[in-house]
Write an enzyme that holds these catalytic residues in place. Structure first.
Site, mmCIF file in Angstrom:
data_model
loop_
_atom_site.group_PDB
_atom_site.id
_atom_site.type_symbol
_atom_site.label_atom_id
_atom_site.label_comp_id
_atom_site.label_asym_id
_atom_site.label_seq_id
_atom_site.Cartn_x
_atom_site.Cartn_y
_atom_site.Cartn_z
ATOM 1 N N LYS A 1 100.822 98.134 74.589
ATOM 2 C CA LYS A 1 99.854 96.637 75.181
ATOM 3 C C LYS A 1 100.851 95.761 74.849
ATOM 4 O O LYS A 1 101.510 95.326 73.939
ATOM 5 C CB LYS A 1 98.669 96.655 74.217
ATOM 6 C CG LYS A 1 97.829 95.435 74.763
ATOM 7 C CD LYS A 1 96.509 95.766 73.848
ATOM 8 C CE LYS A 1 95.212 94.580 74.081
ATOM 9 N NZ LYS A 1 94.276 94.792 73.221
ATOM 10 N N SER B 1 90.078 95.005 75.273
ATOM 11 C CA SER B 1 91.069 94.309 76.237
ATOM 12 C C SER B 1 92.532 95.282 76.522
ATOM 13 O O SER B 1 93.387 94.913 77.309
ATOM 14 C CB SER B 1 91.464 93.135 75.333
ATOM 15 O OG SER B 1 91.904 93.475 73.760
ATOM 16 N N SER C 1 88.369 96.698 71.243
ATOM 17 C CA SER C 1 89.263 96.807 72.361
ATOM 18 C C SER C 1 90.119 98.223 72.290
ATOM 19 O O SER C 1 90.639 98.508 73.164
ATOM 20 C CB SER C 1 90.389 95.602 72.178
ATOM 21 O OG SER C 1 89.813 94.418 72.482
#
Length: 588
Positions: A81, A155, A179
């Site tokens: 990420k 996210s 997330s």
């Protein structure tokens, strides 16, 4: 379209380590998969390493293996990420104005690469890890890997898509409010959210630094266990790191929300899938219904308490100097933190401590919790229409976990008819990570889940006409559920004179009930045209006692439309004489 078979980190590492395969061959295959999927949704990525560099790193792994080095992740391609530092690649946190080139990799990246894994790129995310949807990024919107009309979850959106699409064997995400779990559920994945401090967060752009966790998405629990074996451990460079510990749990008593506290936001399929999962768990242990009100209150503190200011602190300089550089929805969440006082902060800390005592008491009555990961899912268009409210719905069963210092693993629990995944999350006290993985393995072994559906690109041309009579009329509070599905307005009509209209009691927002009756009248309505997939998803969200049936119009034609069960009339007011819902609302 059928996606390629998902990769197994354990199988790749075993084959490369034994000489059955090479890291170079694995990487060549990975590059081909990446190129193919770029035609579907390249927005899963923010940046990727150059092919030549990846192949050079693969050759280096093969050389290390040939030299006799033990590499538990030999040649395994993975993604990170883009709020986690990877040396040689920019960290953006999905905000170009924030981007920087890190001096070194995050601790977790260094550990993975020492173990032989190869980072192929940085994945997209809700900006500054603020969101559970995956729609808040200037780099595009990663969509669900099974149905492109739906959100991927956030996210950690791009990380989940990269694994679900078979591009990498695992991907690192982060988790503050859910997330690392919500995207796992939506994309039929495993999402391991370790105990706070079990994995180092050194080199992570913080969301809420005191409760952030780095997580992993995998296609199988064995791979999550493998990654944990590489990453778990104390890191003196992380002030929130903890000495490693493992707490055994028996999972004989499984806590579940009381029926009156189970909220699925009108998604009957999710409710059914959760009940089915509980049926499996009931054969493995005793289901204990618990009051989750203290957990829900703790969840509200994350975005309604001083932890908003902790998010603000992470990006305060940019928020003050160049607020327009921040996504408008993200900015609306962060800005209130600038005005929070120390008094508000301490009151929030005190209340959380009180709620934590309630949570600790749970473990006297249950060994673990089994909650829906989310109560429903949404289309990308729906999130554009109501970005904050729908995001909040997705956090109902996730937001409290890190605040209350719990470990969690999200696992698949079936698919909706639209192909999107439904999941459950097993939650335990701090340091119960390995025990939760074992519990999840027992659940999946008994669940007998169907195969993952093929990718639905949403290219459907068949349509259906739908009549609405109340809260879905233009200008009414639920009209967005039509516009977000690109419903086309056909026209305003009336029913045949064989219907009665009632204002249901205690309905929020206020809704009518349309009932066929020989002594009725003509009722005003609007007709919309939706694609078949959109109509099906709309129907799935209609809550009882309402339903979708067939409604006859005054010209004798029939369309699909809202009807009601007899119980809808309990305490209802007959408003047939007004001729329609607008007249009733106008008179309130």
């Amino acid at each position: 379209m059928t996606l390629p078979e998902r990769l197994s980190a354990g199988a790749i590492a075993a084959a490369v380590s034994s000489g059955e395969n090479s890291a170079v061959t694995v990487m060549e295959s990975t590059l081909a998969r990446l190129a193919d999927y770029d035609a579907v949704q390249p927005q899963a990525w923010i940046s990727r390493a150059a092919a030549d560099d990846l192949l050079a790193r693969a050759r280096a792994i093969d050389a290390r293996v040939a030299a006799g080095e033990h590499l538990p992740l030999a040649g395994v391609p993975y993604a990170a990420k883009d709020n986690i530092d990877v040396a040689g690649m920019q960290t953006t946190a999905a905000c170009p104005a924030f981007a920087y080139m890190p001096e070194a990799s995050a601790t977790v990246i260094a550990k993975l690469e020492a173990a032989g894994a190869i980072c192929v790129g940085k994945t997209n995310l809700d900006q500054f890890a603020t969101g559970l949807v995956g729609t808040r990024s200037p780099y595009g919107v990663p969509r669900n890997a099974s149905n492109l009309a739906y959100v991927s979850g956030g996210s950690s959106s791009g990380s989940a898509v990269a694994v679900a699409a078979g591009l990498v064997a695992f991907a690192l995400g982060t988790d503050t409010a859910g997330s690392g779990r919500v995207p796992a559920a939506f994309n039929h994945l495993v999402g391991l959210k370790p105990t706070k401090g079990r994995w180092s967060t050194h080199g992570l752009v913080p969301a809420c630094r005191s409760i952030d966790c780095i997580t992993v998405f995998t296609g199988a629990l064995a791979d999550a266990r493998l990654v944990d074996s590489v990453l778990a451990g104390f890191d003196a460079a992380d002030p929130f790191s903890r000495p490693l510990a493992d707490v055994p749990i028996t999972a004989k008593r499984i806590g579940v929300p009381r029926p009156d506290q189970r909220l699925f936001f009108g998604d009957l399929q999710s409710e059914e899938l959760y009940d089915r999962a509980l049926g499996v768990l009931a054969k493995q242990g005793e289901l204990v219904e618990i009051d989750i009100a203290p957990l829900l209150e703790a969840a509200q503190l994350l975005y309604g308490g001083p932890w908003v200011a902790e998010r603000t602190a992470a990006v305060e300089a940019l928020l003050r100097s160049d607020p327009d550089a921040i996504d408008p929805v993200v900015r609306s969440i962060l800005e209130p933190g600038l005005g929070m006082t120390a008094v508000e902060t301490w009151n929030g800390v005190y209340r959380l401590a009180e709620l934590a005592r309630h949570a600790e008491a749970l473990w006297k009555d249950v060994d673990a919790l089994a909650f829906p990961t989310t109560g429903t899912t949404y289309r990308v268009a729906e999130l554009a229409a109501a970005p904050v409210a729908l995001n909040s719905n997705l956090g109902r069963y996730t937001n409290f976990v890190n605040l209350l210092d719990m470990a969690a693993v999200a696992v698949p629990a079936g698919a909706r008819t639209n192909g999107t995944g439904f999941g459950i999350t097993l939650i335990g006290p701090a340091n119960s990570d390995l025990a939760l993985i074992a519990m999840a393995e027992s659940y999946l072994a008994a669940a007998d889940l169907p195969p993952i559906p093929p990718l639905d690109t949403g290219d459907h041309m068949d349509t259906v006409k739908l009549a609405v009579v109340g809260a879905h009329l233009e200008g009414m509070p639920l009209h967005w559920q039509l516009t977000s599905r690109n419903a086309k307005f056909v026209g305003a009509f009336t029913t045949a004179p064989t219907y009665r209209l009632y204002a249901m009691a205690d309905s929020v927002p206020p809704k009518p009930a349309l009932v066929h009756s020989a002594d009725g009248g003509e009722i005003a309505l609007e007709v919309y045209e939706l694609g078949m997939a959109e109509f099906g998803s709309f129907v799935a969200e209609v809550p009882p006692p309402l339903a979708i049936g067939t409604v006859t119009l005054s010209d004798g034609t029939s369309v699909k439309g809202f009807v009601a069960e007899p119980r809808a009339l309990d305490g209802a007011e007959d408003i047939t004489h007004l001729g329609g819902w607008r007249a009733y609302i106008g008179g309130l």
